[in-house]
Design an enzyme around this catalytic site. Structure first.
Site, short mmCIF file in Angstrom:
data_model
loop_
_atom_site.label_atom_id
_atom_site.label_comp_id
_atom_site.label_asym_id
_atom_site.label_seq_id
_atom_site.Cartn_x
_atom_site.Cartn_y
_atom_site.Cartn_z
N SER A 178 0.82 -1.26 0.16
CA SER A 178 0.00 0.01 0.18
C SER A 178 0.84 1.43 0.04
O SER A 178 1.60 1.54 -0.80
CB SER A 178 -0.94 0.11 1.12
OG SER A 178 -1.94 0.71 1.03
N ASP A 422 -8.26 -6.90 -4.88
CA ASP A 422 -8.01 -5.56 -4.54
C ASP A 422 -8.56 -4.38 -5.21
O ASP A 422 -8.18 -4.55 -6.40
CB ASP A 422 -6.53 -5.02 -4.16
CG ASP A 422 -6.05 -3.67 -3.49
OD1 ASP A 422 -7.26 -3.19 -3.08
OD2 ASP A 422 -5.27 -3.29 -3.47
N HIS A 503 -5.87 -7.12 -1.14
CA HIS A 503 -4.87 -6.07 -0.77
C HIS A 503 -3.60 -6.32 -0.07
O HIS A 503 -2.61 -6.13 -0.64
CB HIS A 503 -5.60 -4.77 -0.15
CG HIS A 503 -4.69 -3.65 -0.14
ND1 HIS A 503 -4.54 -2.69 -1.24
CD2 HIS A 503 -4.23 -2.85 0.86
CE1 HIS A 503 -3.77 -1.60 -0.61
NE2 HIS A 503 -3.49 -1.69 0.60
#
Ligand SMILES: *[C@@H]1O[C@H](CO)[C@@H](O)[C@H](O)[C@H]1NC(C)=O
Ligand SMILES: *[C@@H]1O[C@H](CO)[C@@H](O)[C@H](O)[C@H]1NC(C)=O
Ligand SMILES: *[C@@H]1O[C@H](CO)[C@@H](O)[C@H](O)[C@H]1NC(C)=O
Ligand SMILES: *[C@@H]1O[C@H](CO)[C@@H](O)[C@H](O)[C@H]1NC(C)=O
Ligand SMILES: *[C@@H]1O[C@H](CO)[C@@H](O)[C@H](O)[C@H]1NC(C)=O
Ligand SMILES: *[C@@H]1O[C@H](CO)[C@@H](O)[C@H](O)[C@H]1NC(C)=O
Ligand SMILES: *[C@@H]1O[C@H](CO)[C@@H](O)[C@H](O)[C@H]1NC(C)=O
Length: 527
Positions: A178, A422, A503
């Protein structure tokens, strides 16, 4: 836009063998030894606590938890794990699939994780920047921008090596997800600039925000929704509004250019979608944060208005509209009531780990064991830090010059990976951004990343067949093993797309991710 989306979007708003390590650990480090951890009988040898950031004001200390490798064959590696945010604790990754223990279902009972990366190297978890997780910060919050985050961490790491000097000569693998897609390249760049003595071997970025923000969001989201329309349960009449936008905003043209291998030049993004394009107008943060732009679009007309006529989000607001549409739709849906932008396969039976982390790491006995007694309540993500770094001038996406320089001039391997489920930082945006990047004398990959990899072999040796055959044929050809995903590697950069992962890839796919770390990240490099 919803709050989880903001955990990413801040950056887009422009502007056994314990002898192995124990031998090298000096007496100075003895104060950090973790003797036992409440709730679990056995754990690899570990050290935890806080070390001050050299040169920073008193009270600014970074929490770490260092695990010794469980397999001596891998003792030459030091993996450093970063969660994103900014302001999210790396204990999230530790406890949700890459560390030595995880939570047993929806409880704070601990179980050993058979796929722990501690089998593949010494693993260092860090809560940074200061104030994140179990770290401490002075008041008022002192970190103003990404440059300071980078300098603080690089300085801190040198301080850490004073306590653990035997780790300084290891092969260092920076891994994260991320927002760590920004942290890691900048930190690597700072470390190579400031010190010739460290061996930064690789960077691995999972679902990371390392590309042009418009490319990673506005340009790719319509195509992503169409590719996952069944799972997302988006009706045709809504899909066609996104298709209309992708056509009139020029996104289909950008995607078509990026589908040509090798690429024929860089891909210009028309205009300034949602004010996300590089170094154009800064987006109005206040409105986005207060959800003032969200008209809760559910009908095709509302979706069209939100995309094209939002004075608030800016032009061609496909990404923000998609986020708002999914949130509004799920609020009234019995089947998608627990829609999760981080993993679109989730439903209401999916467990949210963050409350479990908060409960466990807030315990006084746990904090005492980790040498941060009476820390007070722990929370996995800190909104003060998020808000502060959100409001700061954004760093230039690492794709533009930091990552190419590290790969080309410093021989650091770059491993990019995505989870197909994601939606926040979707794989199509990552693939587009990768194809737009130039390193070691050429732009992007010459061939599409469509070789198959497997649960226990993340880098199978290339065959002609695997390169050219469509993925579906290959599945049939190797019917005994279901492919874990598709990949490619060229000139020191690899890309893996993991099937059926969100994710955080290791949450759904801990075994596949373990193989990935073993076969791709810490594997002997071939140059
Ligand atoms: C977040 O960090 C700030 C700065 O260190 C601190 O004052 C605040 O208490 C933290 N908030 C939470 C919820 O941990
Ligand atoms: C490191 O040095 C290079 C080359 O001078 C520069 O482009 C880069 O911005 C520097 N990195 C950092 C984090 O300051
Ligand atoms: C590709 O890179 C160029 C700069 O080299 C930039 O102007 C453009 O916006 C980038 N396109 C994408 C899709 O990221
Ligand atoms: C959007 O605004 C333009 C001009 O401002 C107007 O012509 C158009 O009808 C509007 N469209 C919608 C769907 O509201
Ligand atoms: C959800 O349902 C409520 C009550 O039926 C209704 O008032 C609201 O407009 C609906 N929201 C959406 C986004 O459809
Ligand atoms: C997990 O436990 C929490 C707290 O008891 C509860 O609110 C939540 O609904 C549970 N989640 C699931 C998926 O059962
Ligand atoms: C780059 O790294 C690889 C793997 O360690 C090594 O074989 C190669 O010699 C290095 N190249 C340079 C130019 O340092």
């Amino acid at each position: 836009m919803n709050i989880p989306a903001l955990l990413y979007f801040f950056n887009l708003l422009w502007t056994a063998p314990s002898v192995v390590l124990s031998r090298g650990v000096g007496t100075k480090a003895a104060q950090f030894k973790v003797h036992s951890l409440p709730g679990i009988a056995s754990l690899p040898s570990s050290w935890a606590g806080r070390i001050p950031v050299p040169g920073a004001k008193a009270g600014n200390e970074i929490f770490f938890w260092l695990f010794e490798t469980e397999q001596p064959a891998y003792e030459d590696n030091l993996i450093i794990w970063f969660n994103g945010g900014p302001g999210c604790s790396s204990l999230i990754g530790l406890a949700t699939g890459n560390g030595p223990f995880s939570f047993d279902g929806n409880s704070t009972n601990l179980v050993r994780n058979p796929h722990s990366w501690t089998q593949l190297g010494n693993v260092l978890y860090v809560d940074q920047p200061v104030g994140t997780g179990l770290s401490a910060a002075s008041s008022p919050y002192p970190v103003r921008d990404n440059g300071q985050v980078t300098e603080n961490f690089a300085a801190w790491l040198h301080g850490f090596f004073d306590y653990f000097p035997h780790l300084k000569s290891k092969q260092i693998h920076l891994m994260g997800e991320s927002y760590a897609g920004i942290y890691i390249p900048y930190i690597a760049s700072q470390l190579v600039n400031s010190s010739a003595s460290l061996n930064i071997a690789s960077m691995s970025l999972g679902d990371g925000s390392w590309g042009n923000a418009a490319a990673m969001s506005s340009v790719a989201i319509g195509r992503y929704i169409r590719s996952k329309s069944t799972l997302l349960d988006v009706p045709d009449e809504i899909l066609s509004v996104f298709e209309e936008a992708d056509e009139s905003c020029g996104f289909n043209g950008v995607l078509a250019e990026s589908a040509i291998y090798p690429p024929q030049g860089t891909f210009a993004i028309p205009g300034n979608p949602e004010f996300f394009n590089l170094k154009r107008r800064r987006r109005d943060l206040t409105n986005a944060l207060t959800a003032a732009c969200d008209i809760g679009p559910t009908t095709p007309e509302e979706v069209r208005t939100s995309i094209f006529n939002s004075t608030c989000y800016g032009p061609c607001a496909t990404f923000s509209t998609a986020m708002d549409y999914m949130t509004a739709k799920s609020a009234n849906s019995s089947t998608h009531g627990c829609y999760d932008v981080y993993d679109i396969s989730h439903d209401c039976s999916s467990i949210s780990p963050l409350p479990l982390l908060a409960e466990y790491f807030s315990r006084t006995d746990v904090q005492a064991a980790l040498h941060v007694p009476h820390n007070g309540p722990y929370s996995a993500c800190n909104s003060t830090i998020l808000g502060t770094l959100l409001a700061a001038p954004s760093p230039v996406p690492p794709e533009y010059f930091i990552m190419p320089d590290l790969v080309t001039n410093h021989n650091i391997s770059l491993h990019l990976f995505s989870g197909e489920w994601d939606m926040l930082i979707n794989h199509l945006g990552a693939e587009l951004s990768l194809q737009n990047m130039t390193w070691r004398g050429a732009q992007g990959f010459a061939k599409p990343p469509n070789q198959l990899f497997y649960a226990d072999d993340a880098a199978p040796s290339t065959t002609e067949n695997a390169i050219h055959a469509p993925a579906t044929t290959m599945v049939a050809a190797t019917s005994t093993a279901k492919a874990a995903g598709t990949w490619a590697a060229e000139r020191g950069v690899s890309y893996h797309l993991f099937r059926e992962a969100g994710h955080s890839v290791f949450v759904n796919k801990p075994r596949e991710m373990y193989s990935y770390v073993r076969d791709v990240v810490v594997a002997p490099r071939t140059g």
